[in-house]
Design an enzyme around this catalytic site. Sequence first.
Site, PDB file in Angstrom:
ATOM      1  NE  ARG A 297     101.550-122.070 -43.565  1.00 39.54           N
ATOM      2  CZ  ARG A 297     102.196-121.178 -44.317  1.00 39.54           C
ATOM      3  NH1 ARG A 297     102.062-121.187 -45.631  1.00 39.54           N
ATOM      4  NH2 ARG A 297     103.000-120.284 -43.767  1.00 39.54           N
ATOM      5  CG  ASP A 298     105.717-121.789 -45.806  1.00 39.87           C
ATOM      6  OD1 ASP A 298     105.621-122.074 -47.015  1.00 39.87           O
ATOM      7  OD2 ASP A 298     106.065-120.661 -45.418  1.00 39.87           O
TER       8      ASP A 298
ATOM      9  CB  CYS B 218     104.316-119.636 -51.621  1.00 41.29           C
ATOM     10  SG  CYS B 218     102.603-119.123 -51.887  1.00 41.29           S
TER      11      CYS B 218
ATOM     12  CG  HIS C 161     110.263-118.591 -47.924  1.00 39.49           C
ATOM     13  ND1 HIS C 161     109.861-119.881 -48.157  1.00 39.49           N
ATOM     14  CD2 HIS C 161     109.227-117.983 -47.296  1.00 39.49           C
ATOM     15  CE1 HIS C 161     108.617-120.046 -47.711  1.00 39.49           C
ATOM     16  NE2 HIS C 161     108.207-118.907 -47.184  1.00 39.49           N
TER      17      HIS C 161
ATOM     18  CG  HIS D 247     107.432-116.516 -42.921  1.00 33.15           C
ATOM     19  ND1 HIS D 247     106.755-117.551 -42.313  1.00 33.15           N
ATOM     20  CD2 HIS D 247     107.476-116.839 -44.243  1.00 33.15           C
ATOM     21  CE1 HIS D 247     106.406-118.450 -43.224  1.00 33.15           C
ATOM     22  NE2 HIS D 247     106.838-118.041 -44.401  1.00 33.15           N
TER      23      HIS D 247
ATOM     24  CG  ASN E  53     109.577-121.580 -44.626  1.00 32.79           C
ATOM     25  OD1 ASN E  53     108.933-122.348 -45.300  1.00 32.79           O
ATOM     26  ND2 ASN E  53     109.111-120.418 -44.221  1.00 32.79           N
TER      27      ASN E  53
HETATM   28  P1  HMG Z   1      87.905-117.797 -54.317  1.00 30.21           P
HETATM   29  O1  HMG Z   1      87.806-118.766 -55.427  1.00 30.21           O
HETATM   30  O2  HMG Z   1      87.924-116.330 -54.644  1.00 30.21           O
HETATM   31  O3  HMG Z   1      86.774-118.110 -53.237  1.00 30.21           O
HETATM   32  O4  HMG Z   1      89.216-118.166 -53.505  1.00 30.21           O
HETATM   33  P2  HMG Z   1      85.299-117.563 -53.115  1.00 30.21           P
HETATM   34  O5  HMG Z   1      85.229-116.780 -51.869  1.00 30.21           O
HETATM   35  O6  HMG Z   1      84.886-116.903 -54.402  1.00 30.21           O
HETATM   36  O7  HMG Z   1      84.467-118.937 -52.945  1.00 30.21           O
HETATM   37  C1  HMG Z   1      84.336-119.867 -54.029  1.00 30.21           C
HETATM   38  C2  HMG Z   1      83.915-121.237 -53.497  1.00 30.21           C
HETATM   39  O8  HMG Z   1      84.961-121.772 -52.698  1.00 30.21           O
HETATM   40  C3  HMG Z   1      82.688-121.209 -52.604  1.00 30.21           C
HETATM   41  O9  HMG Z   1      81.984-122.443 -52.831  1.00 30.21           O
HETATM   42  C4  HMG Z   1      83.267-121.248 -51.209  1.00 30.21           C
HETATM   43  O10 HMG Z   1      82.404-121.817 -50.242  1.00 30.21           O
HETATM   44  C5  HMG Z   1      84.477-122.114 -51.405  1.00 30.21           C
HETATM   45  P3  HMG Z   1      80.631-122.473 -53.692  1.00 30.21           P
HETATM   46  O11 HMG Z   1      79.725-121.528 -52.980  1.00 30.21           O
HETATM   47  O12 HMG Z   1      81.038-121.972 -55.063  1.00 30.21           O
HETATM   48  O13 HMG Z   1      80.265-123.909 -53.646  1.00 30.21           O
HETATM   49  N1  HMG Z   1      85.496-121.746 -50.421  1.00 30.21           N
HETATM   50  C6  HMG Z   1      86.065-122.576 -49.534  1.00 30.21           C
HETATM   51  N2  HMG Z   1      85.941-123.900 -49.308  1.00 30.21           N
HETATM   52  C7  HMG Z   1      86.656-124.419 -48.302  1.00 30.21           C
HETATM   53  N3  HMG Z   1      87.499-123.684 -47.522  1.00 30.21           N
HETATM   54  C8  HMG Z   1      87.660-122.380 -47.729  1.00 30.21           C
HETATM   55  C9  HMG Z   1      86.929-121.782 -48.781  1.00 30.21           C
HETATM   56  N4  HMG Z   1      86.869-120.522 -49.227  1.00 30.21           N
HETATM   57  C10 HMG Z   1      85.996-120.513 -50.226  1.00 30.21           C
HETATM   58  N5  HMG Z   1      88.489-121.662 -46.946  1.00 30.21           N
HETATM   59  C11 HMG Z   1      90.501-118.165 -51.472  1.00 30.21           C
HETATM   60  C12 HMG Z   1      89.649-117.360 -52.431  1.00 30.21           C
HETATM   61  C13 HMG Z   1      91.144-117.212 -50.504  1.00 30.21           C
HETATM   62  C14 HMG Z   1      89.622-119.153 -50.741  1.00 30.21           C
HETATM   63  C15 HMG Z   1      91.569-118.934 -52.299  1.00 30.21           C
HETATM   64  O14 HMG Z   1      92.264-118.014 -53.062  1.00 30.21           O
HETATM   65  C16 HMG Z   1      92.553-119.672 -51.417  1.00 30.21           C
HETATM   66  O15 HMG Z   1      92.215-120.683 -50.799  1.00 30.21           O
HETATM   67  N6  HMG Z   1      93.829-119.199 -51.362  1.00 30.21           N
HETATM   68  C17 HMG Z   1      94.832-119.779 -50.486  1.00 30.21           C
HETATM   69  C18 HMG Z   1      96.150-119.890 -51.181  1.00 30.21           C
HETATM   70  C19 HMG Z   1      97.187-120.435 -50.212  1.00 30.21           C
HETATM   71  O16 HMG Z   1      96.876-121.188 -49.307  1.00 30.21           O
HETATM   72  N7  HMG Z   1      98.478-120.051 -50.405  1.00 30.21           N
HETATM   73  C20 HMG Z   1      99.559-120.504 -49.582  1.00 30.21           C
HETATM   74  C21 HMG Z   1      99.556-119.885 -48.217  1.00 30.21           C
HETATM   75  S1  HMG Z   1     100.229-118.240 -48.167  1.00 30.21           S
HETATM   76  C22 HMG Z   1     101.939-118.475 -47.991  1.00 30.21           C
HETATM   77  O17 HMG Z   1     102.419-119.560 -48.143  1.00 30.21           O
HETATM   78  C23 HMG Z   1     102.795-117.310 -47.574  1.00 30.21           C
HETATM   79  C24 HMG Z   1     103.238-117.379 -46.113  1.00 30.21           C
HETATM   80  O18 HMG Z   1     104.002-118.546 -45.868  1.00 30.21           O
HETATM   81  C25 HMG Z   1     104.088-116.143 -45.749  1.00 30.21           C
HETATM   82  C26 HMG Z   1     105.219-115.877 -46.754  1.00 30.21           C
HETATM   83  O19 HMG Z   1     106.028-116.784 -47.043  1.00 30.21           O
HETATM   84  O20 HMG Z   1     105.296-114.716 -47.196  1.00 30.21           O
HETATM   85  C27 HMG Z   1     102.042-117.395 -45.153  1.00 30.21           C
HETATM   86 MG    MG Z   2     106.090-118.820 -46.329  1.00 29.83          MG
END
Ligand code: HMG
Ligand code: MG
Length: 295
Positions: A14-15, A236, A205, A203, A245
């Site tokens: 994933r990450d 990220c 990095h 967690h 990581n």
């Molecule tokens: P948004 O654009 O604000 O979404 O994104 P929304 O709620 O306004 O929805 C807009 C449209 O997207 C809608 O469709 C939803 O159905 C669709 P429409 O009605 O317009 O046709 N939609 C989706 N479709 C499929 N799957 C979904 C989904 N959600 C909405 N889940 C959102 C908000 C949170 C979805 C977006 O910002 C997002 O996906 N962000 C994820 C970013 C990400 O994955 N970042 C990396 C992971 S975090 C990380 O790596 C850190 C970590 O490792 C820890 C660390 O290191 O600190 C965990």
């Molecule tokens: Mg991470």
Amino acid sequence: GLPDRVTVYEVGPRDGLQNEKAVVPVEVKAEFIDRLADAGHRVIEATSFVHPTWVPQLADSADLLARLERRPGVRYPVLVPNLRGLDRALDSGVEEIAVFASATESFANRNLNRGLDSQFEMFEPVVARALEHGLRVRAYVSMVFGDPWEGPTPVGQVVAVGRRLLDLGCHELSLGDTIGVGTPGHATALIEAFGTPERLAVHFHDTYGQALANTLAALRAGVSTIDASTGGIGGCPYAESATGNLATEDLVWMLRGLGIETGLDLDKLVATSVWLAERLGRPSPSRVVQALTPK
Ligand code: HMG
Ligand code: MG
């Protein structure tokens, strides 16, 4: 003292893969996860059910889970930000999810399109419904020591966000040093400020080369679940300065030296990293992988 046994929470699929420039073929992802299980992993964060245009690298999550031969005794958690993501995860037969919050306003905006406070409106119904379905729920809090826009993160702010997540009923809280700026004193102070190390994971990095030192501090402070990624891949896409990581192999080398049990086979992990590096077209950044790979 140190724990006798540590749970290594593997985040490579994933990450690690969310940050690859090229999209890795789904069959390579499935084989990667299978190799990790074969090396002894019991928790493998498999993919994310986030918006597919936000993280195209993991847009194949349903396909991946359909191909995966899920082994008894192995957990395959996935990231889920909202109810849409939870529906998709449930359709794929997922038994464990992880929600991911930010400790800072800037990163909440960039990563979740939400504010520091309004991110909870998104998570609350997800956690409630996931618990109703009997899922295990992990929560992350990111940018726990600092973020690229706001500088150092106040400890109290991290504890407030983290406690709020635990109070929703999340089983575990993983403290994310997303950009790798923390040092061992920061890790100790933050874990002590929470006061519940048994519910925490860390967690780290490795951007500044501090991940292993921070891990040792966390172990001494009572944490026994450590996140790591095979080969040290990761980052990220919404935090530009984030790099890989803590490498699982570097972690296992240290734990083995300390006499701490992990159930992992280091040779198989290194072989998996070498195999993956060939597929990604670049060598693993892990020092232990480099040291144990014949030249
Ligand atoms: P948004 O654009 O604000 O979404 O994104 P929304 O709620 O306004 O929805 C807009 C449209 O997207 C809608 O469709 C939803 O159905 C669709 P429409 O009605 O317009 O046709 N939609 C989706 N479709 C499929 N799957 C979904 C989904 N959600 C909405 N889940 C959102 C908000 C949170 C979805 C977006 O910002 C997002 O996906 N962000 C994820 C970013 C990400 O994955 N970042 C990396 C992971 S975090 C990380 O790596 C850190 C970590 O490792 C820890 C660390 O290191 O600190 C965990
Ligand atoms: Mg991470």
